[in-house]
Design a protein around this motif. Structure first.
Motif, PDB file in Angstrom:
ATOM      1  N   LEU A   1       7.564  16.526  15.453  1.00 53.16           N
ATOM      2  CA  LEU A   1       7.798  17.469  14.370  1.00 53.16           C
ATOM      3  C   LEU A   1       8.559  18.679  14.866  1.00 53.16           C
ATOM      4  CD1 LEU A   1       5.407  20.052  14.426  1.00 53.16           C
ATOM      5  CD2 LEU A   1       4.114  17.943  14.465  1.00 53.16           C
ATOM      6  N   VAL A   2       9.196  19.335  13.921  1.00 52.61           N
ATOM      7  CA  VAL A   2       9.891  20.590  14.192  1.00 52.61           C
ATOM      8  C   VAL A   2       8.977  21.698  13.685  1.00 52.61           C
ATOM      9  CG1 VAL A   2      11.904  22.004  13.625  1.00 52.61           C
ATOM     10  CG2 VAL A   2      12.177  19.540  14.050  1.00 52.61           C
ATOM     11  N   ILE A   3       8.725  22.681  14.523  1.00 52.47           N
ATOM     12  CA  ILE A   3       7.858  23.785  14.131  1.00 52.47           C
ATOM     13  C   ILE A   3       8.474  24.492  12.925  1.00 52.47           C
ATOM     14  CG2 ILE A   3       6.883  26.009  14.858  1.00 52.47           C
ATOM     15  CD1 ILE A   3       5.542  23.499  16.090  1.00 52.47           C
ATOM     16  N   GLY A   4       7.656  24.633  11.872  1.00 49.09           N
ATOM     17  CA  GLY A   4       8.107  25.287  10.660  1.00 49.09           C
ATOM     18  C   GLY A   4       8.704  24.352   9.622  1.00 49.09           C
ATOM     19  N   ASP A   5       8.714  23.024   9.903  1.00 48.37           N
ATOM     20  CA  ASP A   5       9.328  22.102   8.935  1.00 48.37           C
ATOM     21  C   ASP A   5       8.387  21.680   7.812  1.00 48.37           C
ATOM     22  OD1 ASP A   5       7.636  20.202  10.084  1.00 48.37           O
ATOM     23  OD2 ASP A   5       9.250  18.874  10.761  1.00 48.37           O
ATOM     24  N   GLY A   6       7.128  22.127   7.859  1.00 52.80           N
ATOM     25  CA  GLY A   6       6.185  21.820   6.793  1.00 52.80           C
ATOM     26  C   GLY A   6       5.432  20.512   6.970  1.00 52.80           C
ATOM     27  N   ASN A   7       5.705  19.770   8.036  1.00 55.83           N
ATOM     28  CA  ASN A   7       4.994  18.511   8.259  1.00 55.83           C
ATOM     29  C   ASN A   7       3.587  18.716   8.786  1.00 55.83           C
ATOM     30  OD1 ASN A   7       6.795  16.516   7.362  1.00 55.83           O
ATOM     31  ND2 ASN A   7       8.049  16.792   9.189  1.00 55.83           N
ATOM     32  N   LEU A   8       3.317  19.867   9.361  1.00 53.41           N
ATOM     33  CA  LEU A   8       1.990  20.190   9.872  1.00 53.41           C
ATOM     34  C   LEU A   8       1.529  21.444   9.143  1.00 53.41           C
ATOM     35  CD1 LEU A   8       0.069  19.144  12.121  1.00 53.41           C
ATOM     36  CD2 LEU A   8       1.099  20.814  13.642  1.00 53.41           C
ATOM     37  N   PRO A   9       0.343  21.412   8.527  1.00 54.96           N
ATOM     38  CA  PRO A   9      -0.131  22.621   7.831  1.00 54.96           C
ATOM     39  C   PRO A   9      -0.106  23.839   8.762  1.00 54.96           C
ATOM     40  CG  PRO A   9      -1.560  20.767   7.342  1.00 54.96           C
ATOM     41  CD  PRO A   9      -0.615  20.313   8.432  1.00 54.96           C
ATOM     42  N   GLU A  10       0.186  25.005   8.167  1.00 56.48           N
ATOM     43  CA  GLU A  10       0.324  26.247   8.940  1.00 56.48           C
ATOM     44  C   GLU A  10      -0.834  26.510   9.894  1.00 56.48           C
ATOM     45  OE1 GLU A  10       1.285  30.106   7.163  1.00 56.48           O
ATOM     46  OE2 GLU A  10       2.496  28.976   5.722  1.00 56.48           O
ATOM     47  N   GLY A  11      -2.052  26.291   9.421  1.00 50.35           N
ATOM     48  CA  GLY A  11      -3.222  26.550  10.259  1.00 50.35           C
ATOM     49  C   GLY A  11      -3.260  25.698  11.507  1.00 50.35           C
ATOM     50  N   PHE A  12      -2.788  24.452  11.404  1.00 51.01           N
ATOM     51  CA  PHE A  12      -2.750  23.566  12.564  1.00 51.01           C
ATOM     52  C   PHE A  12      -1.574  23.935  13.467  1.00 51.01           C
ATOM     53  CE2 PHE A  12      -4.894  21.095   9.264  1.00 51.01           C
ATOM     54  CZ  PHE A  12      -6.072  20.775   9.928  1.00 51.01           C
ATOM     55  N   GLU A  13      -0.462  24.281  12.832  1.00 50.81           N
ATOM     56  CA  GLU A  13       0.711  24.671  13.597  1.00 50.81           C
ATOM     57  C   GLU A  13       0.415  25.915  14.438  1.00 50.81           C
ATOM     58  OE1 GLU A  13       4.818  26.023  12.014  1.00 50.81           O
ATOM     59  OE2 GLU A  13       4.776  23.831  11.817  1.00 50.81           O
ATOM     60  N   ALA A  14      -0.300  26.875  13.849  1.00 51.67           N
ATOM     61  CA  ALA A  14      -0.644  28.108  14.578  1.00 51.67           C
ATOM     62  C   ALA A  14      -1.464  27.799  15.834  1.00 51.67           C
ATOM     63  CB  ALA A  14      -1.408  29.060  13.659  1.00 51.67           C
ATOM     64  N   CYS A  15      -2.291  26.769  15.785  1.00 48.86           N
ATOM     65  CA  CYS A  15      -3.118  26.407  16.939  1.00 48.86           C
ATOM     66  C   CYS A  15      -2.277  26.008  18.148  1.00 48.86           C
ATOM     67  CB  CYS A  15      -4.042  25.232  16.594  1.00 48.86           C
ATOM     68  SG  CYS A  15      -5.349  25.593  15.420  1.00 48.86           S
ATOM     69  N   ILE A  16      -1.151  25.358  17.888  1.00 49.37           N
ATOM     70  CA  ILE A  16      -0.382  24.822  19.019  1.00 49.37           C
ATOM     71  C   ILE A  16       0.719  25.762  19.508  1.00 49.37           C
ATOM     72  CG2 ILE A  16      -0.940  22.449  18.393  1.00 49.37           C
ATOM     73  CD1 ILE A  16       1.943  22.141  17.342  1.00 49.37           C
ATOM     74  N   HIS A  17       0.949  26.860  18.784  1.00 52.69           N
ATOM     75  CA  HIS A  17       1.953  27.835  19.252  1.00 52.69           C
ATOM     76  C   HIS A  17       1.604  28.286  20.665  1.00 52.69           C
ATOM     77  CE1 HIS A  17       4.919  29.229  16.163  1.00 52.69           C
ATOM     78  NE2 HIS A  17       4.215  28.353  15.475  1.00 52.69           N
ATOM     79  N   GLY A  18       2.609  28.306  21.520  1.00 48.29           N
ATOM     80  CA  GLY A  18       2.419  28.773  22.895  1.00 48.29           C
ATOM     81  C   GLY A  18       2.022  27.685  23.874  1.00 48.29           C
ATOM     82  N   LEU A  19       1.688  26.492  23.388  1.00 48.90           N
ATOM     83  CA  LEU A  19       1.342  25.401  24.304  1.00 48.90           C
ATOM     84  C   LEU A  19       2.605  24.799  24.904  1.00 48.90           C
ATOM     85  CD1 LEU A  19      -1.499  23.521  22.363  1.00 48.90           C
ATOM     86  CD2 LEU A  19      -1.711  25.324  24.080  1.00 48.90           C
ATOM     87  N   GLN A  20       2.428  24.088  26.026  1.00 52.39           N
ATOM     88  CA  GLN A  20       3.540  23.455  26.718  1.00 52.39           C
ATOM     89  C   GLN A  20       3.235  21.982  26.930  1.00 52.39           C
ATOM     90  OE1 GLN A  20       3.144  26.718  29.889  1.00 52.39           O
ATOM     91  NE2 GLN A  20       5.249  26.007  30.140  1.00 52.39           N
ATOM     92  N   ALA A  21       4.276  21.216  27.276  1.00 50.58           N
ATOM     93  CA  ALA A  21       4.113  19.799  27.590  1.00 50.58           C
ATOM     94  C   ALA A  21       3.050  19.647  28.678  1.00 50.58           C
ATOM     95  CB  ALA A  21       5.434  19.196  28.044  1.00 50.58           C
ATOM     96  N   GLY A  22       2.179  18.661  28.509  1.00 49.07           N
ATOM     97  CA  GLY A  22       1.125  18.387  29.483  1.00 49.07           C
ATOM     98  C   GLY A  22      -0.216  18.998  29.110  1.00 49.07           C
TER      99      GLY A  22
END
Length: 149
Positions: free
Chosen positions: A37-58
């Motif tokens: 998914l592309v961050i901000g494309d609406g495929n992931l609800p905002e609340g879930f998207e906010a959880c993964i902000h700042g994470l990295q591969a691995g």
């Protein structure tokens, strides 16, 4: 780009699992192909998207997401009583059936049959996960800049 963190302008490849409070799975990609998914494309609800902000591969994390950050609180005004005659084209209505309805704007709106009697049908238009606290598990496989086409 291995150090790129999830944020606006990133494409993320991840595995995820969504679980109810009792641990019952709702959806998971861990046994399937990962989601992209592309961050901000609406495929992931905002609340879930906010959880993964700042994470990295691995990275692999687990989050508890309250209803107001997931699919909202259950709203009693989203439950409607409709005439049984509106369902004349359906042979056997059953509690729990999900049917598609057309909203005032012409869009499709799913509704869950909550009760049926000879005269009326109670339809719940809340999201099936509304009012639920959910567990969101993620494993970030890749973070890349969004490519402009």
């Amino acid at each position: 780009m291995k150090d790129l963190k999830i944020g606006e302008g990133t494409q993320v490849t991840l595995h995820f699992a969504l679980l109810l409070e009792d641990g019952q799975p709702v959806d998971s990609t861990f046994e399937r192909d990962p989601a992209r998914l592309v961050i901000g494309d609406g495929n992931l609800p905002e609340g879930f998207e906010a959880c993964i902000h700042g994470l990295q591969a691995g990275e692999r994390k687990t989050f508890t997401v309250p209803p107001e950050k997931a699919f909202g609180q259950h709203n009693p005004s989203n439950i409607q009583m409709l005439s049984r005659s509106d369902f004349a084209n359906i042979d056997e209505l059953q509690v729990g059936m999900i049917l598609g309805f057309t909203d005032k704007a012409g869009g499709e709106l799913p509704g869950v049959i909550a009760e049926v009697d000879e005269r009326q049908v109670k339809v719940d238009f809340n999201h099936p996960l509304a009012g639920r606290t959910l567990t969101f598990e993620v494993e970030i496989l890749d973070v890349a800049p969004v490519s402009v086409q």
